[in-house]
Design a protein around this motif. Structure first.
Motif, mmCIF file in Angstrom:
data_model
loop_
_atom_site.group_PDB
_atom_site.id
_atom_site.type_symbol
_atom_site.label_atom_id
_atom_site.label_comp_id
_atom_site.label_asym_id
_atom_site.label_seq_id
_atom_site.Cartn_x
_atom_site.Cartn_y
_atom_site.Cartn_z
ATOM 1 N N PRO A 312 99.198 70.188 73.153
ATOM 2 C CA PRO A 312 99.205 71.232 72.128
ATOM 3 C C PRO A 312 100.590 71.353 71.489
ATOM 4 O O PRO A 312 101.611 71.141 72.137
ATOM 5 C CB PRO A 312 98.845 72.504 72.905
ATOM 6 N N VAL A 313 100.605 71.692 70.208
ATOM 7 C CA VAL A 313 101.850 71.861 69.463
ATOM 8 C C VAL A 313 101.839 73.239 68.823
ATOM 9 O O VAL A 313 100.852 73.641 68.206
ATOM 10 C CB VAL A 313 101.991 70.766 68.380
ATOM 11 N N ASP A 314 102.955 73.955 68.971
ATOM 12 C CA ASP A 314 103.029 75.313 68.428
ATOM 13 C C ASP A 314 103.306 75.314 66.934
ATOM 14 O O ASP A 314 102.693 76.074 66.184
ATOM 15 C CB ASP A 314 104.108 76.105 69.169
ATOM 16 N N VAL A 315 104.253 74.482 66.506
ATOM 17 C CA VAL A 315 104.591 74.424 65.079
ATOM 18 C C VAL A 315 104.628 72.960 64.638
ATOM 19 O O VAL A 315 105.624 72.266 64.865
ATOM 20 C CB VAL A 315 105.951 75.089 64.775
ATOM 21 N N PRO A 316 103.557 72.472 64.020
ATOM 22 C CA PRO A 316 103.589 71.104 63.486
ATOM 23 C C PRO A 316 104.228 71.088 62.101
ATOM 24 O O PRO A 316 103.953 71.951 61.256
ATOM 25 C CB PRO A 316 102.112 70.728 63.412
ATOM 26 N N LEU A 317 105.086 70.118 61.862
ATOM 27 C CA LEU A 317 105.723 69.921 60.564
ATOM 28 C C LEU A 317 105.282 68.544 60.077
ATOM 29 O O LEU A 317 105.805 67.516 60.528
ATOM 30 C CB LEU A 317 107.244 69.998 60.688
ATOM 31 N N VAL A 318 104.303 68.511 59.197
ATOM 32 C CA VAL A 318 103.670 67.258 58.807
ATOM 33 C C VAL A 318 104.345 66.696 57.562
ATOM 34 O O VAL A 318 104.448 67.378 56.530
ATOM 35 C CB VAL A 318 102.166 67.460 58.549
ATOM 36 N N GLY A 319 104.822 65.450 57.689
ATOM 37 C CA GLY A 319 105.455 64.789 56.564
ATOM 38 C C GLY A 319 106.467 63.764 57.028
ATOM 39 O O GLY A 319 106.507 63.387 58.200
ATOM 40 N N ASP A 320 107.288 63.335 56.103
ATOM 41 C CA ASP A 320 108.298 62.320 56.349
ATOM 42 C C ASP A 320 109.520 62.975 56.999
ATOM 43 O O ASP A 320 110.106 63.904 56.433
ATOM 44 C CB ASP A 320 108.682 61.664 55.020
#
Length: 566
Positions: A312-320
């Protein structure tokens, strides 16, 4: 322009300036054109080597690379490089020659150098297509580049049938990448603010840095982030390059006592450039378990489908990450953290462990103990050098006894493919203009896979020293026999002639060669190798018993290899 000219132009628009492969009638026009346009064109002795060289370019540039395989046998030889690029996340464009489609459609037998190639390779690449018609060229090549560079990077295969090579096209100049694919994707402002708030509230944050940070060439931005977070950097086994300016606070996961303590005490982990796979126990087992309930997880990830899969991930930051890390730096720049006392203690603890490794490595043996080989060779490592690793037992000894902290390290960590070391070294050097010194540390088993590429290195005049630990055996496998069947087992298929002299082989290829059987001679031999002006091979006789039975921290290795993580 002709189809082959347009393919070169489209690749050039993505920054590609190198071409690896062995030319045949499908590709001679492309090779000549690339040379005329100022590309570096490298023809090695095996297409698998060409693929590994191209993969090394992607790691050293952060962009795509191209490798070609002649129809039939040449394309078949690309298979190991394709699979490695897939598992290692390397955006290599593989171009495969093929006979004209009329050959494929005929109901005949006994066709020369012919097999239906695409269907064999489709499972090993992110995209598989063929230039069936000239006017497809732009859309197929761009789709290949789009797939290779989107989400988790990886290889693509584009077939190049003979009947379209010389067809004419009337097309405008090649457009820049941002017109046909997503470039520099950043994270949403709300997610960045949430991540910055979590970092500011943490007591013991850590950065978990993986392979992707280095292949994206994002070290400078990560260094700024680590400074603002005032935290240790924990390396995954794939992220073993040291970011300049963070050398003292960077600790290898599992193999550094400082890393273990930092992980167990952490209440926030920001993971960058890692899949959170088996080598880090999926971020939830072993060293992570102690404080799991009180740890916040932030993850920077290009592929949204990978978020939350392994943990599980609390804060995903999706991108480069090349876009997102600067966003975090900007969000934290006005509120830098104060280092906790533990950081200085971990720095001292890791330095002491490194010094103790150098002191404790068995000395005075001939043949040389493999731990001592690593200590002496890496002490002689040039500060601006590129380190390449290969081999089984040799690499395991390297994890514990390496004395250098190189800014660029290449090895085939995820797939574990032996024999990549020498091609990786050549590709890395080509990508860096053939100026920075390289050291390949490898075992003899691995080195023999693609030893013919010593001629390629000599032809290119590369500043490469290959330090080869020689026990005339598959050392890791000998150890498996002993653990499975006991001392005195047959060790079937693991030994070869002790008359093999790799330094003499090197000399035959026009390289510098030296034979070493005493530890005091290793560093001077390395120095002479670099001073020779030629690629060099230092044949170091290592103790076969120690190499197969005394691998350091092997129990730790087994906790994330195969059955340890099921």
């Amino acid at each position: 322009m002709k189809v082959y000219e347009r393919v070169v132009e489209l690749l050039e628009a993505e920054g590609v300036r190198t071409l690896f492969g062995i030319p045949d009638p499908n590709f001679v026009h492309m090779f000549q054109l690339a040379e005329e346009r100022g590309w570096t064109v490298v023809a090695p002795h095996h297409e698998a080597s060409a693929g590994f060289m191209a993969e090394a370019v992607t790691r050293m540039t952060g962009g795509p690379a191209v490798c070609v395989g002649t129809l039939g046998p040449g394309v078949a030889n690309l298979a190991p490089a394709m699979m490695c690029a897939k598992v290692e996340g390397s955006p290599v464009v593989f171009l495969g020659g093929q006979r004209a489609r009329v050959t494929e459609q005929r109901v005949r037998r006994g066709r020369i150098q012919f097999v239906r190639q695409a269907e064999l390779f489709a499972p090993s690449v992110k995209y598989c297509a063929s230039l069936e018609y000239a006017d497809q060229t732009d859309e197929v090549v761009r789709e290949g580049l789009r797939r290779a560079l989107s989400g988790t990077p990886g290889p693509v295969y584009i077939e190049y049938p003979a009947h379209v090579i010389q067809e004419e096209l009337d097309v405008p100049p090649a457009a820049p990448p941002e017109t046909y694919r997503l470039v520099g994707q950043s994270a949403g402002a709300d997610r960045v603010a949430e991540a910055a708030s979590a970092i500011g509230s943490a007591r013991q944050p850590i950065l978990l840095v993986g392979h992707g940070v280095h292949t994206a060439r994002a070290g400078e931005a990560v260094r700024a982030l680590a400074g603002l977070m005032a935290c240790p950097v924990v390396q995954t086994s794939g992220g073993t390059s040291f970011i300049e300016g963070l050398e003292d606070r960077t600790f290898p996961y599992g193999f550094s006592t400082a890393a273990v303590d930092a992980v167990e005490r952490s209440d926030l982990c920001l993971a960058i450039g890692t899949e959170l796979g088996e080598p880090v126990h999926y971020g939830r087992g072993r060293h992570w378990a102690a404080n799991e309930a009180h740890r916040t997880w932030l993850l920077i990830e290009r592929n949204p489908e990978a978020v939350g899969v392994n943990r599980p991930v609390d804060v995903p930051l999706v991108g480069d990450l090349r876009a997102i890390v600067p966003q975090l730096v900007d969000a934290l720049k006005d509120s830098p953290r104060t280092p906790t006392p533990e950081l200085e203690r971990w720095i001292g603890q890791d330095a002491a462990q490194l010094a103790e490794a150098a002191e404790s490595a068995p000395s005075g043996m001939s043949p040389v103990h493999p731990a001592r080989l690593i200590v002496e060779a890496t002490r002689a490592f040039p500060a601006d050098g590129i380190m390449v690793r290969d081999g089984g037992a040799t690499t395991i000894f390297g994890w514990s006894y390496n004395q250098a902290k190189p800014h660029d390290v290449l090895w085939n960590q995820n797939f574990g493919h032996l024999g990549t070391g020498l091609p990786y070294a050549i590709g890395a050097s080509v990508a860096q203009g053939r100026e920075r010194p390289l050291m390949l540390i490898t075992g003899d088993s691995s080195f023999l896979f693609h030893i013919a590429e010593l001629e390629t290195a000599a032809r290119l005049g590369l500043p490469l020293v290959c330090v080869v630990g020689v026990d005339h055996a598959w050392g890791l496998e000998v150890g498996v026999y002993k653990r499975t069947f006991g001392q005195g087992s047959l060790e079937t298929g693991t030994h070869w002639s002790q008359d093999t002299r790799l330094d003499k082989v090197a000399e035959g290829f026009g390289c510098h060669g030296e034979y070493v059987e005493h530890e005091k001679d290793i560093a001077p031999a390395v120095a002479r190798g670099f001073a020779s002006g030629k690629p060099s091979v230092i044949h170091v006789a290592v103790d076969p018993k120690a190499n197969s039975e005394e691998m350091p921290q092997y129990a730790e290795f087994r906790t994330w290899y195969a059955e340890g993580t099921q």
